[in-house]
Design a protein around this motif. Sequence first.
Motif, PDB file in Angstrom:
ATOM      1  N   ALA A   1       0.890  -1.162   0.000  1.00 19.65           N
ATOM      2  CA  ALA A   1       0.000   0.000   0.000  1.00 19.65           C
ATOM      3  C   ALA A   1       0.926   1.210   0.000  1.00 19.65           C
ATOM      4  N   VAL A   2       0.939   1.942  -1.113  1.00 24.24           N
ATOM      5  CA  VAL A   2       1.917   3.010  -1.279  1.00 24.24           C
ATOM      6  C   VAL A   2       1.207   4.363  -1.296  1.00 24.24           C
ATOM      7  N   PRO A   3       1.653   5.309  -0.447  1.00 21.61           N
ATOM      8  CA  PRO A   3       1.003   6.623  -0.431  1.00 21.61           C
ATOM      9  C   PRO A   3       1.018   7.263  -1.818  1.00 21.61           C
ATOM     10  N   GLY A   4      -0.109   7.818  -2.223  1.00 23.18           N
ATOM     11  CA  GLY A   4      -0.143   8.553  -3.490  1.00 23.18           C
ATOM     12  C   GLY A   4      -0.574   7.736  -4.691  1.00 23.18           C
ATOM     13  N   ILE A   5      -0.513   6.415  -4.614  1.00 16.60           N
ATOM     14  CA  ILE A   5      -0.967   5.614  -5.749  1.00 16.60           C
ATOM     15  C   ILE A   5      -1.913   4.511  -5.264  1.00 16.60           C
ATOM     16  N   THR A   6      -2.628   3.933  -6.211  1.00 15.10           N
ATOM     17  CA  THR A   6      -3.523   2.826  -5.889  1.00 15.10           C
ATOM     18  C   THR A   6      -2.931   1.556  -6.463  1.00 15.10           C
ATOM     19  N   THR A   7      -2.721   0.565  -5.600  1.00 15.26           N
ATOM     20  CA  THR A   7      -2.237  -0.735  -6.070  1.00 15.26           C
ATOM     21  C   THR A   7      -3.367  -1.735  -5.849  1.00 15.26           C
ATOM     22  N   GLY A   8      -3.077  -2.992  -5.959  1.00 13.89           N
ATOM     23  CA  GLY A   8      -4.130  -3.965  -5.654  1.00 13.89           C
ATOM     24  C   GLY A   8      -3.983  -5.262  -6.408  1.00 13.89           C
ATOM     25  N   TYR A   9      -4.942  -6.137  -6.184  1.00 13.95           N
ATOM     26  CA  TYR A   9      -5.010  -7.396  -6.909  1.00 13.95           C
ATOM     27  C   TYR A   9      -6.431  -7.926  -6.861  1.00 13.95           C
ATOM     28  N   ALA A  10      -6.694  -8.875  -7.747  1.00 16.64           N
ATOM     29  CA  ALA A  10      -8.015  -9.500  -7.730  1.00 16.64           C
ATOM     30  C   ALA A  10      -7.826 -10.965  -7.376  1.00 16.64           C
ATOM     31  N   LEU A  11      -8.723 -11.480  -6.567  1.00 15.82           N
ATOM     32  CA  LEU A  11      -8.703 -12.911  -6.294  1.00 15.82           C
ATOM     33  C   LEU A  11     -10.070 -13.366  -5.822  1.00 15.82           C
ATOM     34  N   THR A  12     -10.237 -14.680  -5.745  1.00 15.04           N
ATOM     35  CA  THR A  12     -11.511 -15.243  -5.309  1.00 15.04           C
ATOM     36  C   THR A  12     -11.302 -16.069  -4.049  1.00 15.04           C
ATOM     37  N   PRO A  13     -11.798 -15.595  -2.892  1.00 16.18           N
ATOM     38  CA  PRO A  13     -11.688 -16.398  -1.674  1.00 16.18           C
ATOM     39  C   PRO A  13     -12.461 -17.701  -1.852  1.00 16.18           C
ATOM     40  N   SER A  14     -11.852 -18.818  -1.468  1.00 15.10           N
ATOM     41  CA  SER A  14     -12.486 -20.103  -1.756  1.00 15.10           C
ATOM     42  C   SER A  14     -12.864 -20.870  -0.498  1.00 15.10           C
ATOM     43  N   LYS A  15     -12.546 -20.299   0.671  1.00 14.92           N
ATOM     44  CA  LYS A  15     -12.775 -21.069   1.894  1.00 14.92           C
ATOM     45  C   LYS A  15     -13.402 -20.185   2.959  1.00 14.92           C
ATOM     46  N   VAL A  16     -14.579 -20.595   3.419  1.00 19.62           N
ATOM     47  CA  VAL A  16     -15.256 -19.864   4.495  1.00 19.62           C
ATOM     48  C   VAL A  16     -14.419 -19.975   5.765  1.00 19.62           C
ATOM     49  N   GLY A  17     -14.295 -18.861   6.490  1.00 20.20           N
ATOM     50  CA  GLY A  17     -13.536 -18.916   7.742  1.00 20.20           C
ATOM     51  C   GLY A  17     -13.110 -17.535   8.184  1.00 20.20           C
TER      52      GLY A  17
END
Length: 362
Positions: free
Chosen positions: A193-209
């Motif tokens: 998480a970098v000040p001034g920019i937006t980063t990120g990723y996409a994923l699908t959680p597969s396990k309830v918990g």
Amino acid sequence: MGEDTRRGPVTGRMWVTLIAIGLVASAIGIALGLSLRWFPAQGSTIAHKIDTFWDVLIIVSVPIFVGVVTMVLFSIWRWRQRPGEELLDGPPIHGNTKLEVVWTTIPTIIIAGLCAYATVLLLDIQNAPAKGTRVINVTGQQFAWTFSTVENGKKIQTNELYVPVGEPINFKVRSLDVIHDFWVPEWRLKVDAVPGITTGYALTPSKVGNYQVVCAELCGLGHAFMRANVHVLPAAKYAAWVQKVTTPVGAAAVGAASNGSASVDTIGKQLFVAGNPSTGTLACGTCHTMKAAGTSSATGPNLDKFVAQDPASAIREMIVNPNKEIATGFAKGVMPVNIGKTLNKQQIDALTAYIYKSVHRR
Ligand SMILES: [Cu+2]
């Protein structure tokens, strides 16, 4: 091996022994490496791909490590200096082109192969999320996480992360101050998480918990405590949660603080559990346990114990001037110092009264 032969070339017999030792040690090392449980349970649809990559790295690296260590130990043993040899020098060496070509080419091929694998894997798991994918904004600040999303046209902001299982999520990660790192070990992916920019990723959680966000970038004194609970819920439970948090019970309480239309208790509780997102005031409950508010974090002192004997004036002082008195076992400079400035007088009064009443209630 007699004294006279030990400066000679390595014999064929020695090579056979060395290779045998190397093969056995590699087999043991690989078996050990593959049987160790390096990571927590796989909680996202891409987790197994990361784990397979890790296994490949172990299979490739262990024999290299074993080979290097075996040769170093063998050399130390075979060509060690004996008493009386202090002034002796070995034969002059002018390099060995064949050997140098070999020891440059083999590592190059190995590294290039692993890089190609890693690149293909990264492109694969970073596949652009499909249009309409749920977006969750993740904001890091010293030393807490906040999460916001929009459900049914309403903005939800929380200090714990709630996600439905089996649905792709596009995380947009930001920081308000220094570099943090958004990581849920069960999901495997992490990003700064970098000040001034937006980063990120996409994923699908597969396990309830229930899992935890772990800040994976040293960000200051409270770094080790910079965690947040993650709840991966079945679709129906997630919908129920959305329903609950979007129902306007005291939702306008914070804003109504100045005109007296909400009860002081409601305002105090709202500030305690949700903070004041519009001014960036962190919720007390993000870090403090207080039974009456239903919060349970251990980042800061447990208020049911720590302020149970204190008068309201002392509680107020701790809110606006957090570094003046520090509870045993906790560090100075972890609690935000801006609370006295980002809340107005009525809000601080309400918060103080709410905490005082909550911890003195028996
Ligand atoms: Cu950190």
